[in-house]
Write a protein that holds these residues in place. Structure first.
Motif, short mmCIF file in Angstrom:
data_model
loop_
_atom_site.label_atom_id
_atom_site.label_comp_id
_atom_site.label_asym_id
_atom_site.label_seq_id
_atom_site.Cartn_x
_atom_site.Cartn_y
_atom_site.Cartn_z
N ASN A 207 -7.51 13.63 10.35
CA ASN A 207 -8.94 13.65 9.97
C ASN A 207 -9.54 15.05 10.09
OD1 ASN A 207 -8.82 10.84 9.55
ND2 ASN A 207 -9.28 10.46 11.72
N GLU A 265 -6.61 10.03 8.03
CA GLU A 265 -6.00 10.90 7.03
C GLU A 265 -5.19 11.97 7.76
OE1 GLU A 265 -6.44 10.56 3.67
OE2 GLU A 265 -7.89 8.90 3.78
N HIS A 277 -0.15 14.89 2.50
CA HIS A 277 -1.44 14.28 2.84
C HIS A 277 -1.28 12.79 2.66
CE1 HIS A 277 -5.51 12.68 2.19
NE2 HIS A 277 -5.85 13.60 3.07
N ARG A 279 -2.53 8.71 3.97
CA ARG A 279 -3.51 7.84 4.61
C ARG A 279 -2.78 6.82 5.46
NH1 ARG A 279 -5.71 2.87 3.75
NH2 ARG A 279 -7.88 2.56 4.33
#
Length: 283
Positions: A207, A265, A277, A279
Motif C-alpha cells: 500500500n 496492493e 504490482h 492485489r
C-alpha cells in the motif's frame, strides 16, 4: 535480452523485447518460453532473429503479463540467506544453504491476484531474486560452473503463510505452496543484460509503504554457490526456478509490520529486472 509471456493464463504468447522496448513475437521460433526452448539454443536463435529483423511486432495493449517461464519442473527456495533477515526472525545465520521445495504451480504472473488461503491468519511477502536454469545442473565441479547453466534472472515474491509454515507440523512446504504464492516476472533477463547478480537492489512495498529495501550484496551464499550447492543434492533441469532468499523487512520479523490483508496492493522490484504490482484477494 528480456523475455516475456503475454496473454491469458495457459495461452500466453512468447515475446522478446527489442532495443526500443517493443515486443517481438517469438511464435515463429518457439511455442513457449520453457525448458525445451532454453535447453536447445532458443536464446541464441532469438538473438540472431532480432539482429536479422525477422520477428514481427506484437501490440501488448490489453494483454495480461504472465510468468516469464512456463511450466518449471522444480521451484527450489533458499531460506535465511540474508544475515539481516535471519536476525529479524531470531535465527542464527546458517552455515550451509537452507533448502526447501515450493510447489511449482504456485507461479503466477507478476500482476496477478495473490490469494490469502481460507484459514490463513499470517500471510507474508518476500522479495527475492529468482534464477532460471537454462542447462542441466548435476554435480557441478565448482561454483563458477553455474554460469554455464543459468538462463537468466527474474523478480520473485515468495509469498508465505507463517502459521502453516511454523505451527502445522514443522513443514515449510505447507506455508509456501498455497495457490498463487509465487508471482514471477515481468521478464526473464539474460545474464548479459542483468549485470552482476550480487549487486542488485531489491524493494517491496505494501500500500505504498516501504517494507523491504535490500541488496543482493548481502546474500550469505551467492547465486553461483547456490546453484553449485543444489547440484550436489538434486538435478536441476532447464526451466527450473531457484528463489535465492529475502532481505529484512518481512511481517514475520521484529518490526511490527502487519501481515497481508484482502485488498492490499503489493509492489515488488529488483534493479534492472522490472516491477510487479499485485492485489491481495482471498481464496
Amino acid at each position: 535480452m528480456r523475455f516475456q509471456r503475454l496473454g491469458d493464463a495457459g495461452r500466453e504468447i512468447p515475446v522478446v523485447l527489442d532495443e526500443t522496448g517493443a515486443a517481438r513475437d517469438l511464435r515463429a521460433l518457439t511455442p513457449d518460453i520453457d525448458g525445451a526452448f532454453l535447453a536447445t539454443g532458443g536464446v541464441a536463435r532469438t538473438r540472431t532473429a532480432l539482429r536479422d529483423g525477422t520477428l514481427p511486432v506484437l501490440d501488448p495493449a490489453g494483454l495480461r503479463v504472465g510468468a516469464p517461464v512456463a511450466r518449471p519442473g522444480l521451484l527450489v527456495c533458499i531460506g535465511l540467506n540474508y544475515s539481516d533477515h535471519a536476525a529479524e526472525t531470531g535465527a542464527a545465520p546458517p552455515t550451509e544453504p537452507v533448502v526447501f521445495l515450493k510447489a511449482a504451480n504456485t507461479i503466477v504472473g507478476p500482476d496477478d491476484t495473490v490469494l490469502i488461503p481460507r484459514t490463513s491468519t499470517r500471510t507474508d511477502y518476500e522479495v527475492e531474486l529468482a534464477v532460471v536454469l537454462g542447462g542441466r545442473a548435476r554435480y557441478l565441479a565448482t561454483p563458477e560452473d553455474a554460469d554455464a547453466v543459468i538462463a537468466g534472472y527474474a523478480v520473485s515474491n515468495d509469498v508465505s503463510e507463517r502459521d502453516f509454515q511454523h505451527e502445522r507440523g514443522g513443514q515449510w512446504t505447507k506455508g509456501k505452496s498455497c495457490e498463487t504464492f509465487n508471482p514471477l516476472g515481468p521478464w526473464l533477463v539474460t545474464p548479459d543484460e542483468a549485470g552482476d547478480p550480487q549487486d542488485l537492489g531489491l524493494r517491496l512495498a505494501v500500500n505504498g509503504q516501504p517494507r523491504q529495501d535490500g541488496t543482493t550484496k548481502n546474500m550469505l551464499f551467492g547465486v553461483r554457490h547456490i546453484i553449485w550447492y543444489l547440484s550436489q543434492f538434486m538435478v536441476l533441469e532447464p526451466g527450473d526456478v531457484v528463489n535465492t532468499g529475502t532481505p529484512a523487512g518481512v511481517a514475520f520479523g521484529a518490526n511490527d509490520f502487519p501481515y497481508l490483508s484482502e485488498g492490499d496492493e503489493v509492489t515488488v522490484a529488483i534493479d534492472g529486472l522490472g516491477r510487479q504490482h499485485h492485489r491481495i484477494g482471498r481464496a
